[in-house]
Enzyme design. Structure first.
Site: not given
Ligand SMILES: Cc1cc2nc3c(=O)[nH]c(=O)nc-3n(C[C@H](O)[C@H](O)[C@H](O)COP(=O)(O)OP(=O)(O)OC[C@H]3O[C@@H](n4cnc5c(N)ncnc54)[C@H](O)[C@@H]3O)c2cc1C
Length: 381
Positions: A127, A136, A244, A369
């Protein structure tokens, strides 16, 4: 024998016994090698398929077992027995996030092309939602699909995608309007082929899972591969998230239960100052606290599961279950590691891996968060 905890029944407990046994016999013995090699073989999907485990909740007409989400819930919990979060994650991504949208939103022809071979373990799915600039904030994705004769041309990049190197097809979120956002995102099923390239990423934990950045360069996707309604992809994302997150909560409950049992066994055996660790009050109390954590997480998760299978839309309860279990699991694994002392820091002990693997929970599938933001809205704050 103690009666099963609702919503599970005797039938589910029988399934639990056979699934757990299969995982311990066929997958767990390879966990260490797969973790070391940062890869588990595609054959693991085929083995799961031969047991019917890639299609527990899918109708028999597509090769599934004709079960439901409760049967799948049993599998989610038992996957902890693999002893490799990465293997559980790779298999789980195919079962819990890549194939469900095809089952729910796909045309009959798409189900024949992707779901049927997916259940047989012949075609592996991923996915693809997250991008370097949008995690996020899923509505901010920029991968775009331009309309051309007979289909679309896709350009952009996805990252952190589980099964991102091996997947034969990627259920991909794309912008189908200039503005994108809540009313301008659609889903395309993108086959691996010309213009699709993946590069593997190295991680703190989940070593056996294949996590990758996938780049799409002028990838032609035929009309027939639009999944669900045009510009209505946000609905698909939201629908998918509920299962999920519940699957992640169940996975954490299974992992915590197993970790507690193993740690208690260790504490009963390891002797310091002339008596077993479990007879030192500080350790005994710690284990009592951890047992309470396992039990409360289980109750919250089973309640959300019961509501989900009853057809309610338990957004609040699923969100609470995800939030409560993921951080709790990480903290519990750390406490279990501490009880193992120096041994817990060693590669040869299961708990070293379990502690690293559990770190992903509060981030993936919607971070802690973001769970709190959702709760803020459902609680009218
Ligand atoms: C090992 C692994 C497997 C994954 N597998 C998949 C997959 O199969 N498919 C897929 O699509 N994605 C996948 N992901 C992605 C995962 O869903 C995202 O990493 C996650 O949703 C967070 O997004 P980001 O890493 O861009 O962090 P960001 O969105 O950049 O956030 C960074 C930090 O800020 C915080 N934050 C962001 N917005 C806010 C807010 N409004 N208020 C307070 N805090 C906030 C977050 O909680 C986080 O702590 C995977 C990630 C990992 C690490």
């Amino acid at each position: 024998m103690t009666p099963p905890d609702p919503p599970f029944t005797e039938e589910h407990e029988e399934l639990r016994g056979s699934v757990g046994g299969f995982i311990e016999r066929e997958l767990a013995p390879h966990a260490e090698t797969w973790e070391r090699e940062h890869w588990f073989p595609d054959e693991a999907f085929a083995k799961m398929a031969a047991q019917g485990l890639l299609g527990l909740k899918y109708p028999e007409q597509y090769g599934g077992q004709g079960g439901d989400y409760l049967h799948e819930a049993v599998l989610c919990e038992e996957m902890a027995r693999v002893g490799s979060g990465g293997t559980a994650a790779g298999l789980g991504a195919h079962i819990n996030i890549a194939t469900p949208p095809i089952w729910k939103f796909g045309t009959e022809e798409q189900k024949q092309r992707y779901l049927v071979p997916g259940i047989r373990g012949e075609r592996i799915g991923a996915l693809g939602i997250t991008e370097p600039g949008a995690g996020s904030d899923v509505a901010a994705i920029t991968t775009r699909a331009e309309r051309v004769d007979g289909g679309w041309v896709v350009n952009g990049e996805k990252t952190y995608i589980t099964n991102g190197v091996r997947a034969h097809f990627i259920v991909t979120a794309v912008k189908t309007t200039k503005e994108g956002g809540h009313h301008g995102i659609s889903f395309l099923i993108v086959d691996r082929g010309e213009g699709v390239t993946s590069s593997a990423l190295q991680k703190l934990g989940w070593h056996a899972s294949d996590t990758a950045t996938i780049s799409f360069q002028d990838v032609f996707v035929p009309e027939d591969n639009l999944l669900g309604e045009l510009n209505d992809g946000f609905k698909l994302i939201m629908a998918n998230f509920q299962w999920e997150r519940l699957a992640m909560a169940l996975g954490a409950v299974g992992a915590m239960k197993l970790a507690w049992e193993r740690t208690a066994a260790f504490a009963r055996e390891r002797v310091t100052f002339g008596k077993p660790l479990s007879e030192h009050q500080a350790i005994r109390h710690k284990l009592a606290d951890l047992a309470t954590t396992v039990y409360t997480c289980r109750c919250v998760t089973y309640d959300a599961l019961r509501r989900f299978v009853a057809g309610e839309e338990p957004l609040k309860e699923v969100t609470m279950a995800k939030l409560a279990t993921q951080r709790a699991s990480f903290e519990l694994m750390d406490a279990c590691l501490q009880i193992h002392g120096g041994a817990g820091y060693m590669r040869e002990y299961w708990v070293e891996r379990a502690a690293r693997d559990a770190r992903l929970g509060p981030i993936g599938g919607g971070s802690d968060e973001i769970m709190r933001e959702i709760l803020g809205r459902t609680l009218a704050l």
